[in-house]
Scaffold this motif. Structure first.
Motif, PDB file in Angstrom:
ATOM      1  N   GLU A 300      39.739  50.755  29.629  1.00  0.00           N
ATOM      2  CA  GLU A 300      40.561  49.627  30.075  1.00  0.00           C
ATOM      3  C   GLU A 300      40.468  49.436  31.586  1.00  0.00           C
ATOM      4  N   LEU A 301      40.546  50.529  32.347  1.00  0.00           N
ATOM      5  CA  LEU A 301      40.463  50.428  33.810  1.00  0.00           C
ATOM      6  C   LEU A 301      39.066  50.007  34.239  1.00  0.00           C
ATOM      7  N   ARG A 302      38.048  50.567  33.593  1.00  0.00           N
ATOM      8  CA  ARG A 302      36.674  50.227  33.954  1.00  0.00           C
ATOM      9  C   ARG A 302      36.380  48.758  33.668  1.00  0.00           C
ATOM     10  N   THR A 303      36.827  48.274  32.512  1.00  0.00           N
ATOM     11  CA  THR A 303      36.588  46.882  32.146  1.00  0.00           C
ATOM     12  C   THR A 303      37.268  45.927  33.113  1.00  0.00           C
ATOM     13  N   ARG A 304      38.500  46.219  33.465  1.00  0.00           N
ATOM     14  CA  ARG A 304      39.233  45.334  34.377  1.00  0.00           C
ATOM     15  C   ARG A 304      38.666  45.383  35.790  1.00  0.00           C
ATOM     16  N   LEU A 305      38.173  46.547  36.202  1.00  0.00           N
ATOM     17  CA  LEU A 305      37.532  46.633  37.513  1.00  0.00           C
ATOM     18  C   LEU A 305      36.257  45.806  37.540  1.00  0.00           C
ATOM     19  N   ILE A 306      35.447  45.897  36.487  1.00  0.00           N
ATOM     20  CA  ILE A 306      34.214  45.103  36.416  1.00  0.00           C
ATOM     21  C   ILE A 306      34.532  43.608  36.414  1.00  0.00           C
ATOM     22  N   ASN A 307      35.563  43.228  35.646  1.00  0.00           N
ATOM     23  CA  ASN A 307      35.962  41.814  35.610  1.00  0.00           C
ATOM     24  C   ASN A 307      36.435  41.342  36.982  1.00  0.00           C
ATOM     25  N   LEU A 308      37.172  42.204  37.668  1.00  0.00           N
ATOM     26  CA  LEU A 308      37.684  41.860  38.992  1.00  0.00           C
ATOM     27  C   LEU A 308      36.536  41.664  39.965  1.00  0.00           C
ATOM     28  N   LEU A 309      35.558  42.559  39.961  1.00  0.00           N
ATOM     29  CA  LEU A 309      34.428  42.437  40.877  1.00  0.00           C
ATOM     30  C   LEU A 309      33.552  41.254  40.510  1.00  0.00           C
ATOM     31  N   THR A 310      33.391  40.986  39.220  1.00  0.00           N
ATOM     32  CA  THR A 310      32.564  39.855  38.771  1.00  0.00           C
ATOM     33  C   THR A 310      33.200  38.527  39.138  1.00  0.00           C
ATOM     34  N   GLU A 311      34.520  38.417  38.961  1.00  0.00           N
ATOM     35  CA  GLU A 311      35.217  37.177  39.306  1.00  0.00           C
ATOM     36  C   GLU A 311      35.115  36.888  40.790  1.00  0.00           C
ATOM     37  N   LYS A 312      35.222  37.937  41.614  1.00  0.00           N
ATOM     38  CA  LYS A 312      35.140  37.709  43.062  1.00  0.00           C
ATOM     39  C   LYS A 312      33.733  37.288  43.455  1.00  0.00           C
ATOM     40  N   ARG A 313      32.729  37.866  42.752  1.00  0.00           N
ATOM     41  CA  ARG A 313      31.357  37.512  43.081  1.00  0.00           C
ATOM     42  C   ARG A 313      31.074  36.070  42.732  1.00  0.00           C
ATOM     43  N   VAL A 314      31.605  35.632  41.551  1.00  0.00           N
ATOM     44  CA  VAL A 314      31.415  34.242  41.140  1.00  0.00           C
ATOM     45  C   VAL A 314      32.132  33.298  42.076  1.00  0.00           C
TER      46      VAL A 314
END
Length: 314
Positions: A300-314
């Motif tokens: 859960e933490l890993r998925t949300r961290l990846i989503n957070l970094l991906t959203e900022k990159r987009v």
């Protein structure tokens, strides 16, 4: 306890000389600084994700948040001093700042032990009693356990802090890399051995290792027994994987302490450089590994961290 020296002085500040005999001080200071920044980053990420997502408001993640807060406190109490001494070349520290950082350092150490123990109990209940887990360990009870752990840790620090504050000091020099109880006692005009026996040997080693390490070991005996009774190999693997992060955290926390005790028991005497190296590793490595382990191994933490970094990159 020990005989005092007549040449005692009123110390208003200490000079930290633990790094003076080391080569490549700037490199070591840079490594400590980078490690400290990573600790703050990953601990803040874990706390931020859990606080922001109501779906993660459960005992397991509450305990992860508690450990992250403890890691920030523990690492800050020693890392800031080491960074200031090595990189900023500020070798002096006031007496009040020294004893305060000593108190916070040992408070963080004891609280880490209690936090890890609570997380072991949490995993044991989740695996051995999955159907009753939510009724046995509620969020309210989890918070109450955490508060109780902090109160116990604060109470255990009172005799150590009062002892360090009451001894006379001959010279304002600390030969170690930051302020902790052994460093301050060895700077005092007393025979240090009696001062180590009561608050450190009994209050810390026996309580932390014999008490909590044994309790954690017993929780894993129950976990292993429960998992081995499962017929499905996939379920076994899943159950063991949920405990992998905690095993890493426990190993990182207890390994330096057990090694130190074993070396002492077999009569190995470390020189000042070796002692300082052990202290630095034991002080900055666990607070770094703890949040990184949970952030990268907890789905859960890993998925949300990846989503957070991906959203900022987009």
């Amino acid at each position: 306890m020990g005989a005092t020296n007549n040449t005692t002085v009123r110390v208003s500040e200490f000079i930290i000389t633990g790094f003076d005999h080391l080569s490549h001080q700037k490199l070591l200071g840079s490594i400590i600084l980078i490690t400290y920044v990573l600790i703050l980053f990953f601990c803040s990420i874990n706390v931020g994700i859990v606080v922001a997502d109501r779906r993660l408001h459960s005992p397991m993640y509450i305990f992860i948040c508690n450990l992250a807060i403890v890691d920030i406190m523990f690492s800050t109490s020693c890392s800031v001093t080491m960074i200031a001494v090595v990189l900023a070349e500020m070798k002096t520290i006031s007496y009040n700042s020294c004893i305060t950082s000593m108190h916070i350092y040992h408070l963080g150490d004891v609280t880490s032990c209690l936090a890890i123990t609570l997380m072991a109990v949490d995993r044991m209940i989740a695996i051995s009693l999955p159907l009753r887990y939510n009724s046995i360990l509620t969020n309210t009870r989890s918070i109450m356990l955490i508060v109780a752990a902090w109160i116990i840790a604060m109470g255990s620090m009172v005799p150590i802090t009062l002892t360090a504050d009451s001894v006379p000091y001959c010279q304002p020099v600390i030969r170690y890399v930051f302020c902790d109880y052994p460093a301050m006692i060895r700077a005092a005009c007393v025979d240090p051995e009696p001062y180590f026996q009561i608050p450190v040997l009994i209050g810390k080693w026996l309580w932390l290792l014999a008490g909590h390490f044994t309790l954690i070991f017993l929780t894993y005996v129950v976990i292993i027994y429960t998992v081995l009774r499962l017929k499905d190999k996939g379920s076994r693997k899943k159950m063991f994987s949920t405990c992998s992060s905690h095993v890493i955290v426990v190993s990182t926390y207890y390994a330096p302490k057990i090694v130190s005790i074993l070396l002492t028991r077999i009569g190995v005497k470390l020189n000042l450089t070796e002692r300082n190296a052990v202290i630095i590793v034991a002080s900055v490595l666990p607070p770094l590994i703890n949040p990184v382990t949970y952030c990268l191994t907890t789905k859960e933490l890993r998925t949300r961290l990846i989503n957070l970094l991906t959203e900022k990159r987009v």
